[in-house]
Design a protein around this motif. Sequence first.
Motif, PDB file in Angstrom:
ATOM      1  N   ASN A  46       0.828  -1.203   0.000  1.00 33.97           N
ATOM      2  CA  ASN A  46       0.000   0.000   0.000  1.00 33.97           C
ATOM      3  C   ASN A  46       0.863   1.254   0.000  1.00 33.97           C
ATOM      4  O   ASN A  46       0.359   2.346   0.292  1.00 33.97           O
ATOM      5  N   LYS A  61      -1.106   1.154  -4.756  1.00 39.05           N
ATOM      6  CA  LYS A  61      -1.562  -0.136  -4.241  1.00 39.05           C
ATOM      7  C   LYS A  61      -1.213  -1.246  -5.212  1.00 39.05           C
ATOM      8  O   LYS A  61      -1.319  -1.077  -6.424  1.00 39.05           O
ATOM      9  N   ASN A  76      -3.324   0.225  -8.697  1.00 37.65           N
ATOM     10  CA  ASN A  76      -3.833   1.514  -9.158  1.00 37.65           C
ATOM     11  C   ASN A  76      -2.725   2.362  -9.767  1.00 37.65           C
ATOM     12  O   ASN A  76      -2.892   3.562  -9.974  1.00 37.65           O
ATOM     13  N   TYR A 132      -5.096  10.257 -10.894  1.00 38.81           N
ATOM     14  CA  TYR A 132      -6.372   9.564 -11.042  1.00 38.81           C
ATOM     15  C   TYR A 132      -7.165  10.153 -12.202  1.00 38.81           C
ATOM     16  O   TYR A 132      -7.073  11.345 -12.506  1.00 38.81           O
ATOM     17  N   ASN A 150     -13.360   9.552  -7.414  1.00 39.79           N
ATOM     18  CA  ASN A 150     -13.644   8.120  -7.556  1.00 39.79           C
ATOM     19  C   ASN A 150     -12.353   7.368  -7.883  1.00 39.79           C
ATOM     20  O   ASN A 150     -12.186   6.837  -8.979  1.00 39.79           O
ATOM     21  N   LYS A 154     -11.366   4.528  -7.198  1.00 41.40           N
ATOM     22  CA  LYS A 154     -11.525   3.110  -7.499  1.00 41.40           C
ATOM     23  C   LYS A 154     -11.487   2.845  -9.005  1.00 41.40           C
ATOM     24  O   LYS A 154     -11.226   1.715  -9.430  1.00 41.40           O
ATOM     25  N   TYR A 156      -8.159   1.380  -9.960  1.00 40.37           N
ATOM     26  CA  TYR A 156      -7.716   0.101  -9.393  1.00 40.37           C
ATOM     27  C   TYR A 156      -8.233  -1.015 -10.289  1.00 40.37           C
ATOM     28  O   TYR A 156      -9.436  -1.275 -10.376  1.00 40.37           O
ATOM     29  N   SER A 157      -7.317  -1.660 -10.993  1.00 38.40           N
ATOM     30  CA  SER A 157      -7.716  -2.659 -11.978  1.00 38.40           C
ATOM     31  C   SER A 157      -6.566  -3.624 -12.206  1.00 38.40           C
ATOM     32  O   SER A 157      -5.489  -3.507 -11.609  1.00 38.40           O
ATOM     33  N   GLU A 171     -14.672  -2.220 -17.809  1.00 38.10           N
ATOM     34  CA  GLU A 171     -13.572  -2.493 -16.886  1.00 38.10           C
ATOM     35  C   GLU A 171     -12.247  -2.424 -17.648  1.00 38.10           C
ATOM     36  O   GLU A 171     -12.153  -2.867 -18.784  1.00 38.10           O
TER      37      GLU A 171
END
Length: 579
Positions: free
Chosen positions: A193, A311, A343, A357, A362, A364, A367-368, A504
Amino acid sequence: TIDDLFLEPKLGSDPVASVLDPNGTYQFVGGNAGKKGYFTKPDRNNFGPVVSFAWVPGGMGMLNRLFGEKKTVIRGGVRIGYVNDEYIKSAVNAGVGNAGLSATANALSPLTGASGFLNDRASGSLTPPTALAYIKPPFTYATNNARATNFGTVFAIDPNLQVERETEINIGLQRELGWDTVFEIRYVGTRSNSLVRTIDYNQVDIRNNGFGADYIRALGNARLCDAANAATPGSCLTGSKFNGAIAGSQVLTVIPNLLPAGQALFTSANLALGTPADLAITLVQGANTGTVKFLANPNTGVANVLANGGKLRYNALQTEIRRRFTNGWALNANYTFQKILTNITDDGINQNRVNPYLDNANPKLDYSRAAYDTTHSFNLSSIYELPFGKGRHFLNQGGITNQIFGGWQIGNIVQITSGAPITFLDARGTLNRAARANNQTASTNLTKDQIRALLGFRNVNGTLYFIDPSIIGTSGRAANGFGTTPFAGQVFFNVNPGQTGNLERYAFNGPMYWNWDANIIKNFGISESTRLQLRLEAFNVTNSARFGAPSFAVGSTSFGKITSAYGPRIMQIAARFEF
């Protein structure tokens, strides 16, 4: 030293608040770390323990029958490690990002006449541009921003930046099979992290100020106006403005607060692009924002902070069969099934770690699956000495017979992997500016299984695709542009203004890769300690075509089309004298 010439924003206790402070200033690097020339404070508390075990089960009863007498080993371990590559390179890149006060002029091109110089062709004279006056730090963000066409850079490095820490876990079982061969199966995992990454906290805002919603209203007005005057093209006079005589036209509430020059940008052509975030940046750079606030810090364009917070999650099942080199034969075959989630959006090679980002609200979305993930990987290597010649089963009498038939060896390396991850992109400034939307996905109504069914090689009149070409338009694109009428078979669509795609990232695999390299070696013994070795080596033995992944940007005219391949078969002959 040269590193003393780097600049950095002057930080308080909160780096984010400091880069968003409109009254912020730059200084020579070292002020934040407390030592001249230092990007960060020294990180000297990196405790890296390693704990491992090995257990040979056995004994009497059930354990002996299950594992065999002394033929099974169970191993495991936990390790905390540190990686400092990005820690160094990313900090240097951040320091360079604060330059800002530079001007470059190029010599006149003898071919085109183009130049950074102002030139008078009639007189043949060259007039160099006026150099920016040098300002010794400290100076303000606003000063730099004005010199960078209202879009300067503030790039801070957290002075407490830590070396990236990763926790690695493994546990496995090794079993002796006989014939000098063992089988091993293990789980391997890595998590962190604290990867180094950059976040741009000055994301262009088109939501909270109402600009995005007003952009959509203006787009609707322009379309209604054009439709009402379709019989006489070019006669639409009100354009994106409210027109009470046209049913459905809406009153604009934010755009009228821009300066007149900014309001003039809301033409049908600009609105048809569907990129309000990019138009907002154009307004910022033209100083036409009026009373509308697009940036948290209006005195810079970029407000980056380099810090820990990236991460990573790696999980893998690994299996392996090994035969040690005995009786002229060795074999190693292994298979890995893995998944990498992160991410950090770059390809794993770029160490600058500028990974803002897509949307700070957002995170998230970023993160993929990693762009460098390989789901399945199989590798095999082997060495086999032919059983002829001295010391072998056949023709072992030595002499000339051994020189002819002995010393032959065959080697193989085989690699088979699933394809590189692919993602369907619509990298436009619909929510965030285009430079921050490099990984924005497109939209679709299909499920992932339906998309997978479309993937695979198709040959259409000599053109090779890795997707069903029936979903590609005559332009070669999967989507002909925002606002265009969908063509028959279209399944991917441009993202609407103010939104991001619903696909995605990296959810699918590109073309599978496989390769077979082999060699034939003949060893000639000269003395007890010397020999001559002749080698015939072949790379890509079967001369198979192995293709790279095509572009899956929905606006590309080469969408889904195979345009690259790995190399053909290469053969080489070599001689080596060993002593």
